[in-house]
Design a protein around this motif. Structure first.
Motif, mmCIF file in Angstrom:
data_model
loop_
_atom_site.group_PDB
_atom_site.id
_atom_site.type_symbol
_atom_site.label_atom_id
_atom_site.label_comp_id
_atom_site.label_asym_id
_atom_site.label_seq_id
_atom_site.Cartn_x
_atom_site.Cartn_y
_atom_site.Cartn_z
ATOM 1 N N HIS A 257 38.994 115.336 38.822
ATOM 2 C CA HIS A 257 37.976 115.296 39.879
ATOM 3 C C HIS A 257 37.973 116.616 40.655
ATOM 4 O O HIS A 257 38.999 117.046 41.160
ATOM 5 C CB HIS A 257 38.254 114.138 40.836
ATOM 6 C CG HIS A 257 37.058 113.747 41.660
ATOM 7 N ND1 HIS A 257 36.554 114.544 42.654
ATOM 8 C CD2 HIS A 257 36.260 112.643 41.617
ATOM 9 C CE1 HIS A 257 35.495 113.960 43.200
ATOM 10 N NE2 HIS A 257 35.291 112.806 42.585
ATOM 11 N N PRO A 258 36.815 117.273 40.779
ATOM 12 C CA PRO A 258 36.774 118.584 41.447
ATOM 13 C C PRO A 258 36.844 118.505 42.966
ATOM 14 O O PRO A 258 37.148 119.505 43.620
ATOM 15 C CB PRO A 258 35.418 119.152 40.995
ATOM 16 C CG PRO A 258 34.561 117.946 40.771
ATOM 17 C CD PRO A 258 35.486 116.890 40.242
ATOM 18 N N GLY A 259 36.556 117.341 43.537
ATOM 19 C CA GLY A 259 36.472 117.272 44.991
ATOM 20 C C GLY A 259 37.592 116.520 45.668
ATOM 21 O O GLY A 259 37.591 116.377 46.888
ATOM 22 N N ILE A 260 38.582 116.052 44.911
ATOM 23 C CA ILE A 260 39.656 115.262 45.505
ATOM 24 C C ILE A 260 40.589 116.165 46.318
ATOM 25 O O ILE A 260 40.824 117.328 45.960
ATOM 26 C CB ILE A 260 40.442 114.518 44.397
ATOM 27 C CG1 ILE A 260 41.393 113.484 45.018
ATOM 28 C CG2 ILE A 260 41.201 115.487 43.519
ATOM 29 C CD1 ILE A 260 42.056 112.588 43.982
ATOM 30 N N SER A 261 41.121 115.632 47.428
ATOM 31 C CA SER A 261 42.044 116.419 48.234
ATOM 32 C C SER A 261 43.414 116.478 47.551
ATOM 33 O O SER A 261 43.770 115.587 46.770
ATOM 34 C CB SER A 261 42.189 115.808 49.628
ATOM 35 O OG SER A 261 42.837 114.541 49.547
ATOM 36 N N VAL A 262 44.160 117.523 47.829
ATOM 37 C CA VAL A 262 45.497 117.681 47.246
ATOM 38 C C VAL A 262 46.401 116.547 47.688
ATOM 39 O O VAL A 262 47.194 116.014 46.902
ATOM 40 C CB VAL A 262 46.098 119.041 47.664
ATOM 41 C CG1 VAL A 262 47.532 119.167 47.150
ATOM 42 C CG2 VAL A 262 45.238 120.194 47.148
ATOM 43 N N GLU A 263 46.267 116.132 48.934
ATOM 44 C CA GLU A 263 47.111 115.058 49.461
ATOM 45 C C GLU A 263 46.871 113.744 48.716
ATOM 46 O O GLU A 263 47.820 113.053 48.327
ATOM 47 C CB GLU A 263 46.829 114.871 50.956
ATOM 48 C CG GLU A 263 47.676 113.771 51.602
ATOM 49 C CD GLU A 263 47.305 113.559 53.062
ATOM 50 O OE1 GLU A 263 48.003 112.767 53.729
ATOM 51 O OE2 GLU A 263 46.327 114.174 53.527
ATOM 52 N N GLU A 264 45.599 113.428 48.503
ATOM 53 C CA GLU A 264 45.289 112.168 47.812
ATOM 54 C C GLU A 264 45.732 112.216 46.354
ATOM 55 O O GLU A 264 46.290 111.254 45.826
ATOM 56 C CB GLU A 264 43.792 111.879 47.890
ATOM 57 C CG GLU A 264 43.406 110.551 47.241
ATOM 58 C CD GLU A 264 41.918 110.291 47.290
ATOM 59 O OE1 GLU A 264 41.515 109.188 46.864
ATOM 60 O OE2 GLU A 264 41.168 111.175 47.722
ATOM 61 N N LYS A 265 45.502 113.342 45.703
ATOM 62 C CA LYS A 265 45.886 113.467 44.298
ATOM 63 C C LYS A 265 47.396 113.347 44.131
ATOM 64 O O LYS A 265 47.879 112.650 43.228
ATOM 65 C CB LYS A 265 45.393 114.805 43.736
ATOM 66 C CG LYS A 265 45.716 114.999 42.256
ATOM 67 C CD LYS A 265 44.977 116.179 41.660
ATOM 68 C CE LYS A 265 45.447 117.483 42.239
ATOM 69 N NZ LYS A 265 44.829 118.653 41.555
ATOM 70 N N ASP A 266 48.163 114.014 45.005
ATOM 71 C CA ASP A 266 49.620 113.935 44.927
ATOM 72 C C ASP A 266 50.109 112.516 45.198
ATOM 73 O O ASP A 266 51.070 112.047 44.574
ATOM 74 C CB ASP A 266 50.256 114.907 45.921
ATOM 75 C CG ASP A 266 50.071 116.358 45.502
ATOM 76 O OD1 ASP A 266 49.730 116.584 44.320
ATOM 77 O OD2 ASP A 266 50.253 117.252 46.358
#
Length: 522
Positions: A257-266
Motif C-alpha cells: 500500500h503506497p499510503g499506509i503510515s510507517v507506524e501502522e505498517k510496523d
C-alpha cells in the motif's frame, strides 16, 4: 473495501432467488397481505374472550368484527378478481424486449434448477479463488471476477428470453465469480490484520449480510414497482461502478500500500512476525496432502458445511416461504426476508468483539473459544429454525424466530469463519476455498429438496416444517463433529515448504539462512 466486495457479490448471488418469484408464473395462492393466513387471523380475532365485567369490551369486539369482516370481503373479492383475470405469459416466439415484465411458463423443476445453478459454479469457484488469491493476490482476483459477474447479470434477461438453459449457465458463471470473492477476502484478512484483531476484520466479510439486507427489499421493490428485468439491470450497473473504486483503493497487503503510515505498517507486520509470510506462496510450497489429512481441518469443513446449509436455506428458500406459504406481497416478503440478516450483522459485531477480547486477554484457549462459539452459531439457530415451522400464520412470531435464528449465527465469525486463520494463516484463503467448495454443495441440494417436499404441493406450512427440521439437524450435527475433532492451534503445515531450486527460493523471498516459519532475513 472487503465489506463492499462481499456486498456486491451477494447482490449478484441473490438476484435469482428474489426474481424467481415474478419471473416464473404460478397460480395466485396465498397472495396479498396473507391470503389464507388472513382468514385464519380473522378466526382467531373472533375467538377473543370478552370481559363480562367490562361492557365496553363487547363494543370493542363488535367493532373489531365489523372491520375484520369488511377486510375479508375486500380480500376475497381481490383474490377472486385476480383468479378471473387471464394469465399472460411470455410466448416462446416473442421478440426480444428490454422491459416486457411478462413471466415465463416454467415448471417448478426448472425453478429449482435455476436456484441451485449458482452453487454449481460456486463450488469449483471457491477452490479456484483460493488458489488465485494465494498466487496472484486477492485484489486482481476480485476485480476481474466482479467485472465478469456484473456483465453476465446485465444480459441475464436476454439469456432468459432465449432459453432457460442459457440463464442457468449464466448463473453457473456468476457462481464461479462469487466463489472467488470470499477466499480472496480471507487472504486479505491474513495479510492485513493483527492477530488480536482478526475476528473484527473478519466481520467485514458480513458485507454480504449487509448486502442481503438491502438487496432483498431493493430488488423486490424494483421488480414490483417497475418490472423484473430492471431487477437485473440496476444492480449490475451499480456493481460496474463499484469495480472502478476497488481498482483504485484496494491493495493486497500493507507492504504494497503506497499510503499506509510507517507506524501502522510496523504494528501489523510485527504482530504477524513468525506467523504470516509476506510473500505469496507457490503451488509447490503448499502442503496439500497434510491439509487434506488434517483432522482439525476436516472437522472445520464439516462445521462450515452446516453453517452454509443454514445460510443457503435462507437465501434460496426464505422468499418462497414468506410469499408462497405465509402469503406476503413480494415487496413485504423482501423486507421480511432481509430483516434476519440485519440481526446476523449486529450479533456478528458483538461476537467478533467478544472473541478478540477473550483471545487478547487469554481468558480461555482458542480451541475452547471456537467450540463454545458453535453453540451460538449452530445449535441455537437450529432450535429457532424448528420453532419457525410451528408458528403457522403468526407473521410477527415467525419473523422474530427467523431474526434470532440468523442473528445468533453471527457467532460463525468466531467459530468456522475464524478457525482457518487459526490453523494456517499462510494458507487462510486456500483453506477457505476448500471449505467453501465442499460447503457450497449444500446450495445445490437445497432447492431441489424444497421443491420436492413443499413446492410441488403448493407450499403448505406443514411441509415446510419438515424442511426446517432437516436444516436444524444438519446445523446441529455438524457442530457435534467439530466439538470432537476441532482445534484452534496453528498446525505444523502452516510453514512454507522450501523450493528445490535455490533460484526459486530467492525469487519467492526465501534464502537458505531464513527459517521457513520465521521472519529473519539475510
Amino acid at each position: 473495501m472487503m465489506f463492499t466486495a462481499c456486498w456486491t457479490s451477494y447482490a449478484c448471488r441473490l438476484q435469482m432467488p428474489i426474481l424467481v418469484v415474478p419471473m416464473i408464473l404460478e397460480a395466485p395462492v396465498n397472495y396479498t397481505n396473507g391470503g389464507a393466513c388472513v382468514f385464519d387471523e380473522s378466526r382467531r380475532r373472533r375467538d377473543i374472550i370478552t370481559n363480562p365485567l367490562d361492557p365496553t369490551s363487547y363494543l370493542e369486539q363488535y367493532v373489531l368484527d365489523l372491520v375484520q369482516e369488511k377486510r375479508d370481503r375486500n380480500l376475497l373479492y381481490s383474490l377472486e378478481r385476480r383468479q378471473a383475470e387471464p394469465i399472460v405469459t411470455r410466448p416462446p416466439d416473442a421478440p426480444f424486449a428490454f422491459f416486457s415484465g411478462l413471466p415465463f411458463d416454467w415448471t417448478p423443476t426448472i425453478r429449482g434448477q435455476l436456484l441451485a445453478s449458482y452453487s454449481y459454479g460456486n463450488m469449483p469457484g471457491n477452490l479456484i479463488g483460493g488458489w488465485l488469491s494465494m498466487r496472484y493476490g486477492p485484489r486482481s482476483a476480485i476485480l476481474w471476477t466482479s467485472i465478469l459477474a456484473a456483465l453476465v447479470s446485465l444480459i441475464s434477461p436476454f439469456l432468459a428470453q432465449c432459453h432457460w438453459g442459457l440463464l442457468l449457465f449464466s448463473r453457473i458463471i456468476i457462481g464461479v465469480t462469487g466463489g472467488i470473492t470470499f477466499p480472496a477476502c480471507h487472504t486479505m484478512v491474513a495479510k492485513w490484520s493483527h492477530p488480536n484483531e482478526r475476528s473484527r476484520m473478519i466481520w467485514s466479510l458480513l458485507g454480504g449480510t449487509f448486502g442481503t439486507i438491502l438487496t432483498y427489499p431493493m430488488i423486490a421493490g424494483i421488480a414490483e414497482s417497475m418490472n423484473w428485468e430492471s431487477g437485473w439491470y440496476i444492480p449490475s450497473l451499480l456493481m460496474l461502478m463499484w469495480t472502478v473504486v476497488w481498482a483504485l483503493i484496494a491493495y493486497d497487503s500493507p507492504v504494497e500500500h503506497p499510503g499506509i503510515s510507517v507506524e501502522e505498517k510496523d504494528y501489523i507486520l510485527n504482530g504477524q512476525a513468525g506467523i504470516v509470510r509476506t510473500e505469496k506462496p507457490r503451488w509447490k510450497q503448499t502442503p496439500l496432502l497434510q491439509i487434506l489429512l488434517s483432522v482439525p481441518f476436516l472437522s472445520l469443513i464439516i462445521l462450515h458445511f452446516g453453517n452454509l446449509f443454514l445460510l443457503f436455506f435462507y437465501q434460496n428458500s426464505l422468499m418462497l416461504y414468506l410469499t408462497k406459504a405465509l402469503g406476503f406481497q413480494l415487496t413485504k416478503g423482501g423486507a421480511a426476508a432481509g430483516a434476519p440478516w440485519g440481526g446476523r450483522m449486529l450479533f456478528g459485531f458483538f461476537f467478533s468483539w467478544a472473541g478478540d477480547t477473550i483471545k487478547r486477554k487469554k481468558i480461555i484457549s482458542i480451541t475452547l473459544l471456537r467450540k463454545l462459539a458453535t453453540i451460538f452459531s449452530h445449535f441455537i439457530p437450529g432450535i429457532f429454525l424448528i420453532l419457525v415451522g410451528y408458528v403457522g400464520c403468526d407473521f410477527v412470531l415467525a419473523n422474530i424466530f427467523l431474526f434470532f435464528a440468523l442473528g445468533f449465527n453471527g457467532a460463525a465469525l468466531i467459530s468456522n469463519l475464524s478457525n482457518n486463520q487459526d490453523l494456517a494463516p499462510n494458507f487462510a484463503g486456500f483453506l477457505y476455498g476448500i471449505m467453501n467448495t465442499i460447503g457450497t454443495t449444500s446450495g445445490m441440494i437445497i432447492p431441489p429438496i424444497v421443491e420436492e417436499i413443499a413446492g410441488k404441493f403448493g407450499n403448505p406450512i406443514h411441509r415446510w416444517q419438515t424442511l426446517f427440521w432437516i436444516g436444524a439437524a444438519v446445523s446441529i450435527g455438524s457442530m457435534i463433529v467439530f466439538l470432537f475433532g476441532g482445534s484452534g492451534n496453528i498446525q505444523k503445515w502452516n510453514e512454507l515448504l522450501p523450493l528445490e531450486n535455490p533460484k526459486e527460493n530467492v525469487e519467492a523471498g526465501q534464502t537458505k539462512m531464513e527459517p521457513i516459519g520465521g521472519t529473519a532475513r539475510t
